[in-house]
Motif scaffolding. Structure first.
Motif, PDB file in Angstrom:
ATOM      1  N   ALA A 289       0.648   2.955  11.655  1.00 19.99           N
ATOM      2  CA  ALA A 289       0.713   4.359  12.060  1.00 19.99           C
ATOM      3  C   ALA A 289       1.260   5.220  10.924  1.00 19.99           C
ATOM      4  O   ALA A 289       0.735   6.297  10.624  1.00 19.99           O
ATOM      5  CB  ALA A 289       1.587   4.501  13.303  1.00 19.99           C
ATOM      6  N   PHE A 290       2.323   4.726  10.298  1.00 20.21           N
ATOM      7  CA  PHE A 290       2.949   5.492   9.220  1.00 20.21           C
ATOM      8  C   PHE A 290       1.978   5.673   8.053  1.00 20.21           C
ATOM      9  O   PHE A 290       1.822   6.768   7.519  1.00 20.21           O
ATOM     10  CB  PHE A 290       4.218   4.776   8.757  1.00 20.21           C
ATOM     11  N   LEU A 291       1.322   4.593   7.688  1.00 20.48           N
ATOM     12  CA  LEU A 291       0.363   4.650   6.594  1.00 20.48           C
ATOM     13  C   LEU A 291      -0.775   5.617   6.942  1.00 20.48           C
ATOM     14  O   LEU A 291      -1.208   6.420   6.110  1.00 20.48           O
ATOM     15  CB  LEU A 291      -0.200   3.241   6.333  1.00 20.48           C
ATOM     16  N   GLY A 292      -1.212   5.543   8.202  1.00 19.95           N
ATOM     17  CA  GLY A 292      -2.277   6.433   8.646  1.00 19.95           C
ATOM     18  C   GLY A 292      -1.863   7.896   8.519  1.00 19.95           C
ATOM     19  O   GLY A 292      -2.613   8.735   8.022  1.00 19.95           O
TER      20      GLY A 292
ATOM     21  N   PHE B 219      -1.994  13.109   5.490  1.00 21.78           N
ATOM     22  CA  PHE B 219      -1.342  14.112   4.642  1.00 21.78           C
ATOM     23  C   PHE B 219      -2.053  14.239   3.294  1.00 21.78           C
ATOM     24  O   PHE B 219      -2.283  15.337   2.797  1.00 21.78           O
ATOM     25  CB  PHE B 219       0.129  13.743   4.398  1.00 21.78           C
ATOM     26  N   PHE B 220      -2.396  13.078   2.724  1.00 20.10           N
ATOM     27  CA  PHE B 220      -3.043  13.117   1.412  1.00 20.10           C
ATOM     28  C   PHE B 220      -4.440  13.743   1.491  1.00 20.10           C
ATOM     29  O   PHE B 220      -4.818  14.523   0.619  1.00 20.10           O
ATOM     30  CB  PHE B 220      -3.131  11.708   0.819  1.00 20.10           C
ATOM     31  N   VAL B 221      -5.177  13.380   2.532  1.00 21.25           N
ATOM     32  CA  VAL B 221      -6.525  13.926   2.668  1.00 21.25           C
ATOM     33  C   VAL B 221      -6.456  15.451   2.784  1.00 21.25           C
ATOM     34  O   VAL B 221      -7.169  16.189   2.087  1.00 21.25           O
ATOM     35  CB  VAL B 221      -7.233  13.338   3.909  1.00 21.25           C
ATOM     36  N   ARG B 222      -5.563  15.932   3.637  1.00 19.95           N
ATOM     37  CA  ARG B 222      -5.445  17.385   3.814  1.00 19.95           C
ATOM     38  C   ARG B 222      -4.963  18.047   2.530  1.00 19.95           C
ATOM     39  O   ARG B 222      -5.456  19.098   2.150  1.00 19.95           O
ATOM     40  CB  ARG B 222      -4.476  17.721   4.963  1.00 19.95           C
ATOM     41  N   MET B 223      -3.981  17.403   1.881  1.00 25.90           N
ATOM     42  CA  MET B 223      -3.425  18.019   0.679  1.00 25.90           C
ATOM     43  C   MET B 223      -4.486  18.156  -0.409  1.00 25.90           C
ATOM     44  O   MET B 223      -4.544  19.162  -1.098  1.00 25.90           O
ATOM     45  CB  MET B 223      -2.248  17.212   0.153  1.00 25.90           C
TER      46      MET B 223
ATOM     47  N   ALA C 114       0.841  -1.205   0.000  1.00 20.34           N
ATOM     48  CA  ALA C 114       0.000   0.000   0.000  1.00 20.34           C
ATOM     49  C   ALA C 114       0.875   1.254   0.000  1.00 20.34           C
ATOM     50  O   ALA C 114       0.612   2.218  -0.730  1.00 20.34           O
ATOM     51  CB  ALA C 114      -0.928  -0.013   1.206  1.00 20.34           C
ATOM     52  N   LEU C 115       1.950   1.219   0.811  1.00 20.78           N
ATOM     53  CA  LEU C 115       2.884   2.356   0.829  1.00 20.78           C
ATOM     54  C   LEU C 115       3.494   2.567  -0.557  1.00 20.78           C
ATOM     55  O   LEU C 115       3.565   3.689  -1.061  1.00 20.78           O
ATOM     56  CB  LEU C 115       4.023   2.081   1.811  1.00 20.78           C
ATOM     57  N   LEU C 116       3.956   1.466  -1.149  1.00 29.01           N
ATOM     58  CA  LEU C 116       4.579   1.561  -2.473  1.00 29.01           C
ATOM     59  C   LEU C 116       3.582   2.095  -3.497  1.00 29.01           C
ATOM     60  O   LEU C 116       3.934   2.919  -4.358  1.00 29.01           O
ATOM     61  CB  LEU C 116       5.092   0.188  -2.906  1.00 29.01           C
ATOM     62  N   ALA C 117       2.341   1.638  -3.380  1.00 26.41           N
ATOM     63  CA  ALA C 117       1.314   2.110  -4.312  1.00 26.41           C
ATOM     64  C   ALA C 117       1.121   3.618  -4.164  1.00 26.41           C
ATOM     65  O   ALA C 117       0.992   4.342  -5.153  1.00 26.41           O
ATOM     66  CB  ALA C 117       0.002   1.377  -4.064  1.00 26.41           C
ATOM     67  N   LEU C 118       1.143   4.106  -2.918  1.00 26.97           N
ATOM     68  CA  LEU C 118       1.013   5.555  -2.710  1.00 26.97           C
ATOM     69  C   LEU C 118       2.181   6.293  -3.350  1.00 26.97           C
ATOM     70  O   LEU C 118       2.028   7.391  -3.880  1.00 26.97           O
ATOM     71  CB  LEU C 118       0.951   5.874  -1.214  1.00 26.97           C
ATOM     72  N   SER C 119       3.366   5.683  -3.288  1.00 31.25           N
ATOM     73  CA  SER C 119       4.524   6.359  -3.871  1.00 31.25           C
ATOM     74  C   SER C 119       4.367   6.467  -5.386  1.00 31.25           C
ATOM     75  O   SER C 119       4.728   7.481  -5.984  1.00 31.25           O
ATOM     76  CB  SER C 119       5.826   5.660  -3.468  1.00 31.25           C
ATOM     77  N   ALA C 120       3.816   5.423  -6.022  1.00 32.46           N
ATOM     78  CA  ALA C 120       3.584   5.507  -7.472  1.00 32.46           C
ATOM     79  C   ALA C 120       2.457   6.487  -7.773  1.00 32.46           C
ATOM     80  O   ALA C 120       2.486   7.194  -8.785  1.00 32.46           O
ATOM     81  CB  ALA C 120       3.242   4.133  -8.034  1.00 32.46           C
ATOM     82  N   PHE C 121       1.481   6.539  -6.880  1.00 35.76           N
ATOM     83  CA  PHE C 121       0.339   7.440  -7.058  1.00 35.76           C
ATOM     84  C   PHE C 121       0.791   8.901  -7.124  1.00 35.76           C
ATOM     85  O   PHE C 121       0.314   9.678  -7.956  1.00 35.76           O
ATOM     86  CB  PHE C 121      -0.647   7.232  -5.908  1.00 35.76           C
ATOM     87  N   VAL C 122       1.722   9.257  -6.253  1.00 39.08           N
ATOM     88  CA  VAL C 122       2.146  10.663  -6.194  1.00 39.08           C
ATOM     89  C   VAL C 122       2.665  11.138  -7.549  1.00 39.08           C
ATOM     90  O   VAL C 122       2.323  12.228  -8.008  1.00 39.08           O
ATOM     91  CB  VAL C 122       3.232  10.856  -5.121  1.00 39.08           C
ATOM     92  N   THR C 123       3.453  10.309  -8.203  1.00 34.59           N
ATOM     93  CA  THR C 123       3.978  10.719  -9.502  1.00 34.59           C
ATOM     94  C   THR C 123       2.885  10.668 -10.570  1.00 34.59           C
ATOM     95  O   THR C 123       2.746  11.602 -11.353  1.00 34.59           O
ATOM     96  CB  THR C 123       5.162   9.840  -9.934  1.00 34.59           C
ATOM     97  N   LEU C 124       2.111   9.593 -10.580  1.00 36.38           N
ATOM     98  CA  LEU C 124       1.061   9.484 -11.598  1.00 36.38           C
ATOM     99  C   LEU C 124       0.065  10.627 -11.484  1.00 36.38           C
ATOM    100  O   LEU C 124      -0.414  11.149 -12.481  1.00 36.38           O
ATOM    101  CB  LEU C 124       0.307   8.168 -11.438  1.00 36.38           C
ATOM    102  N   HIS C 125      -0.235  11.012 -10.252  1.00 43.13           N
ATOM    103  CA  HIS C 125      -1.190  12.085 -10.031  1.00 43.13           C
ATOM    104  C   HIS C 125      -0.692  13.394 -10.644  1.00 43.13           C
ATOM    105  O   HIS C 125      -1.471  14.220 -11.094  1.00 43.13           O
ATOM    106  CB  HIS C 125      -1.438  12.263  -8.535  1.00 43.13           C
TER     107      HIS C 125
END
Lengths: 308, 591
Positions: free
Chosen positions: B159-162, B167-171, B39-50
């Motif tokens: 905790a880290f994922l949370g 961060f993403f929700v606020r951003m 899930a963390l890795l997926a978020l990292s790919a998401f940031v660039t794709l977004h």
């Protein structure tokens, strides 16, 4: 390192010969990349997987069917064309629609590449296959006596086949009607369609030519390293892209020159740098990075399409 | 699509993924960490794709994070908690070094440049066995770090994922989130709104590297051993497939994608494999599924699962009451009135491959004046606007803004300096609502950043409210407030043109360049637009208008410049210019 060795003309000549034949394979491989990029403005990241399948096709023809090398080359090129055409239908054509994202075809080609490699692993296993030794005379040509240059028949074949392919591609693009249509489609799909060019069939032609080039590269690399396995595409993919960027995205001359430059630089890295053999795989990446830093449009490219 | 209630779909999708993954974890609870790391890795790919970037470097950054942390913990006896920020920092630095040169280029180059990155990382690992344990590597359980390693438990990952999700929700509701959505839809238009494109792209690439690096740290300390072949191309593609399947439009996407693609192959093998012998030993199954997920999603569902659910980030809703309030005054920014010449064009030539789109064009725009730029199609008018706004570089000549050269500045700097524009070919952010479009237009004037949004600082609320009010005022002024909540792409042509004007005014520009603002409008609409432009002029705004509706031009403009084939053929006051024989000939042809 012995300094006299560095200056020895035979050693230098030998490395030039080796680098040239290595570079010729890179060029043939990169031509397929650059052709598709020039026309569709996308990077086909399944090109390396196509090439791997072609090498296996050639290997099957040589071993299972026991046919001679020229037939294997033709079979491999045909296999390449087939795979590339399949890719066009499944991974690229469905994405050529209004408002489609430029990254989409690259992403779908990455998916296709993963599937092609995984299926090859499932079918062939991950061990290395080799061409039968009877394919070529294993004794090298000696130029300048027994202490002189050693040129293998494989190298002679590689360089001559590459030259023939590059020349025919150049002739095809510049002199034939289809080649002219190809250049028109590259300039503008919309305008070409208005002028009555069947854009989809031209793109199909481009894919089959690119696939056939991947096929030829697959056989040539089989001759050069005699090392055929499902992951072999990964080794050449980055080199092919480095060549394309070095030469200029979409430039045919660029791919030819770039391939030879990379082949020679790699060979010299191995020959002249202590420990060079260990990081020869990083040379392409460093070269790529350097080009992007200094001259992103490449040696033969135009500047306008590069900037964000 | 639009009328679907997103919430039902979202709950449905989340429920399916939760059930799938619960069943998967029920079969082997040890896979929990793997699921979270994916899930963390997926978020990292998401940031660039977004941010509309295709990066294949995630696996490489994961390796850097994993090895850096492992070395610090095993060789230098650092505590795990200290190695995390250090490892992540290393990833960020490497990303900066790669990103700086590459991200200035066109978007294809990042994919190419990052393709070999994992391979280079592997070579570095293999060539330094003293540090990394060589190709098959560092077995963390041999050191005394073993105890520490066992402390890296799942709760830390949760905790880290949370925290990341927070961060993403606020951003997504912040100015930064809006800017990313604008870049995603139309990078060049976003840059003329004052959004620094390259900086945002580098930021996204670095953020992606940081997250992948953190995932690597957790990977090292939950798996307990490192193998260099784990971080190669296949891994990079798998990470990409999670984000693509889930969708790059909303932060929930990568979590859904990772949830599906982590559980599905294992369940297929274990559960369906109970009946089919062949499936049980099919080790390539996960990769083939991921490959298929990539291809099928891109072709049939380009927005991924979140698009199916109708989710888009940070849709702003406004109460009817707010929309129907009395209209406020138009916000214009006359600026300090000491320089009289706002814009000076000198000897401007632009050639495209030997063809001169503009040759030696020159004129001046004094503050508070309205300049009409007219001429037949293909005369170079739009090219001129593109040069002024920094989208096209002149071959020779200069553009001066308040006496300062601006023709070498990037588009966003020119916008920030006070030059707003509209486009002849409408360049709205079509998926975003009319209101969001206008608020994006205000980007450089909103004084918030990621920190203010994450920390809920008062300035965040204050600035956002102000931006909302200013945007609503503008919409009211242009008669668009009833359309505020509708995606811009669904509006009629004339309405879209007016949204573009509202968006450009939201920047509070000192100079507004209007490229055929009345195109596609009927007589009544054109007359209303003329009146509005006169209002702007009275409020002190300087305008340059390209237009073919001559009645609008004659009514609004103080001066005219006529271009034909890239050359100035006439200039002066409208009455004189309209009678100029050269102008008449250019428009009507010679007898």
């Amino acid at each position: 390192m012995d300094l006299t060795l560095l200056l020895d003309p035979t050693y230098l000549g030998q490395n030039l010969v080796d680098g040239l034949s290595r570079g010729a394979v890179y060029s043939v491989f990169a031509l397929g990349f650059t052709l598709i990029f020039g026309i569709l403005d996308i990077v086909n990241l399944a090109h390396a997987a196509t090439y791997m399948w072609c090498a296996f096709a050639g290997w099957l023809v040589l071993t299972s069917l026991g046919l001679p090398l020229p037939l294997a080359l033709l079979a491999s090129m045909a296999a390449g064309a087939l795979v590339a055409v399949g890719l066009e239908f499944l991974a690229f054509r469905p994405l050529r629609r209004e408002g489609s994202d430029r990254l989409a075809p690259m992403i779908s080609s990455i998916g296709a590449s993963l599937i092609l490699v995984s299926v090859a692993e499932a079918v062939f296993g991950s061990q290395t296959r080799r061409f039968p030794s009877s394919v070529l005379d294993p004794h090298p040509l000696l130029i300048g006596g027994p202490e002189g240059l050693r040129v293998t028949w494989a190298q002679v074949l590689i360089v001559s086949i590459s030259l023939v392919l590059m020349a025919s591609l150049g002739w095809f693009i510049r002199r034939t009607r289809t080649g002219m249509a190809l250049r028109a489609v590259a300039a503008s799909q919309k305008a070409s369609r208005l002028l009555g060019i069947n854009v989809n069939s031209i793109i199909l032609t481009a894919f089959s030519v690119a696939g056939a080039l991947a096929g030829a590269a697959g056989i040539l690399v089989g001759l050069l390293t005699n090392n055929i396995f499902p992951g072999m595409g990964g080794q050449v993919e980055l080199r092919g892209l480095a060549v394309v960027i070095l030469g200029g995205m979409g430039s045919i001359e660029g791919a030819v020159v770039g391939g030879i430059v990379l082949g020679v630089i790699e060979t010299f890295t191995i020959a002249y740098l202590p420990g060079g053999a260990d990081f020869k795989d990083a040379v392409a990446f460093l070269l790529l990075f350097l080009i992007l830093l200094v001259r992103p449009q490449g040696l033969f490219g135009q500047k306008s399409s590069v900037r964000a | 699509m639009r009328n679907k209630t997103p919430s039902a779909w979202v709950f449905g999708l989340v429920a399916i993924v939760v059930v799938l993954d619960s069943f998967f974890l029920y079969r082997n609870p040890a896979d929990f960490d793997r699921l979270l790391i994916n899930a963390l890795l997926a978020l990292s790919a998401f940031v660039t794709l977004h941010a509309r970037l295709l990066s294949l470097a995630n696996a490489g950054f994961m390796a850097i994070g994993a090895y850096t942390s492992a070395i610090l913990v095993v060789k230098f006896s650092w505590p795990l908690a200290a190695s995390l920020p250090a490892a992540v920092l290393v990833c960020g630095l490497v990303a900066l070094i790669i990103g700086l040169p590459v991200l200035k280029l066109n978007d294809v180059y990042l994919a190419v440049a990052t393709l070999g990155f994992g391979e280079v990382v592997r070579i570095v690992i293999v060539l330094n066995p003293d540090w990394t344990g060589g190709p098959t590597g560092a077995n963390l359980s041999t050191g005394f770090a073993y105890a520490l390693m066992k402390q890296a438990q799942s709760w830390m990952l949760v905790a880290f994922l949370g925290l990341l999700v927070y961060f993403f929700v606020r951003m997504s509701r912040s100015r930064t989130g809006r800017a990313f959505r604008a870049i995603r839809e139309n990078p060049s238009a976003a840059s003329t709104m004052g959004i620094p494109l390259v900086r945002y792209r580098i930021g996204a690439f670095i953020a992606s590297a940081l997250i992948a690096g953190a995932a690597g740290v957790f990977y090292a300390h939950t798996v307990g051993s490192l193998d260099s072949t784990d971080f190669q191309f296949g891994r990079a593609v798998n990470i990409l497939s999670y984000a693509v399947l889930g969708g790059a439009g909303h932060w929930l996407g990568p979590l859904l994608g990772a949830g599906v693609l982590t559980a599905l192959p294992v369940l297929l093998r274990d559960v369906v494999g109970a009946w089919f012998e062949g499936l049980r030993n099919f080790v390539q199954l996960p990769n083939i599924l991921n490959g298929l997920a990539l291809m099928l999603t891109i072709v049939f569902l380009p927005g991924g699962l979140v698009a199916l659910a109708g989710l888009r980030r940070g849709r702003r809703t406004v109460s009817e009451a707010a929309l129907s309030r009395e209209k406020g005054p138009v916000a214009t920014n006359p600026g300090p009135s000491k320089e009289d010449l706002l814009l000076v064009i000198q000897d401007l030539t632009v050639s495209f491959g030997g063809l001169n789109a503009l040759s030696q064009v020159g004129f001046e725009v004094p503050r508070g004046r309205v300049l009409g730029l007219i001429g037949p199609n293909g005369a170079g008018k739009t090219t001129l606007v593109n040069v002024i706004t920094g989208l096209v570089r002149p071959t020779t000549g200069r553009v001066l803004w308040k006496g300062r050269e601006i023709h070498r500045l990037s588009a966003h700097r020119i916008a920030v300096a006070g030059v707003g524009r509209t486009y002849q070919n409408i360049q709205l952010f079509g998926e975003m609502t009319v209101l969001e479009n206008v608020i994006v237009g205000r980007h450089p004037r909103i004084r918030t950043n990621l920190a203010t949004s994450w920390l809920w600082l008062p300035v965040e609320r204050r600035e956002e409210t102000k931006a909302l009010e200013k945007a609503l005022d503008l919409l009211r002024e242009l008669g668009l407030s009833h359309l505020a909540q509708i995606p811009a792409a669904q509006l009629s042509y004339g309405d879209q043109r007016r949204v573009e004007i509202a968006r450009a005014l939201a920047l509070e520009p000192e100079l507004l360049l209007l490229d055929e603002p009345a195109a596609g409008m009927n007589e009544v609409e054109t007359a209303r637009l003329s009146a509005f432009l006169l209002d702007l002029k009275r409020a002190g705004l300087t305008l340059v208008i390209i237009e073919h509706h001559m009645d609008l031009i004659m009514k609004v403009c103080d001066d005219l410049v006529v271009l034909n084939f890239g050359r100035t053929i006439a200039s002066g006051d409208p009455e004189t210019v309209a009678r100029d024989p050269l102008v008449v000939e250019a428009y009507l042809g010679r007898d």
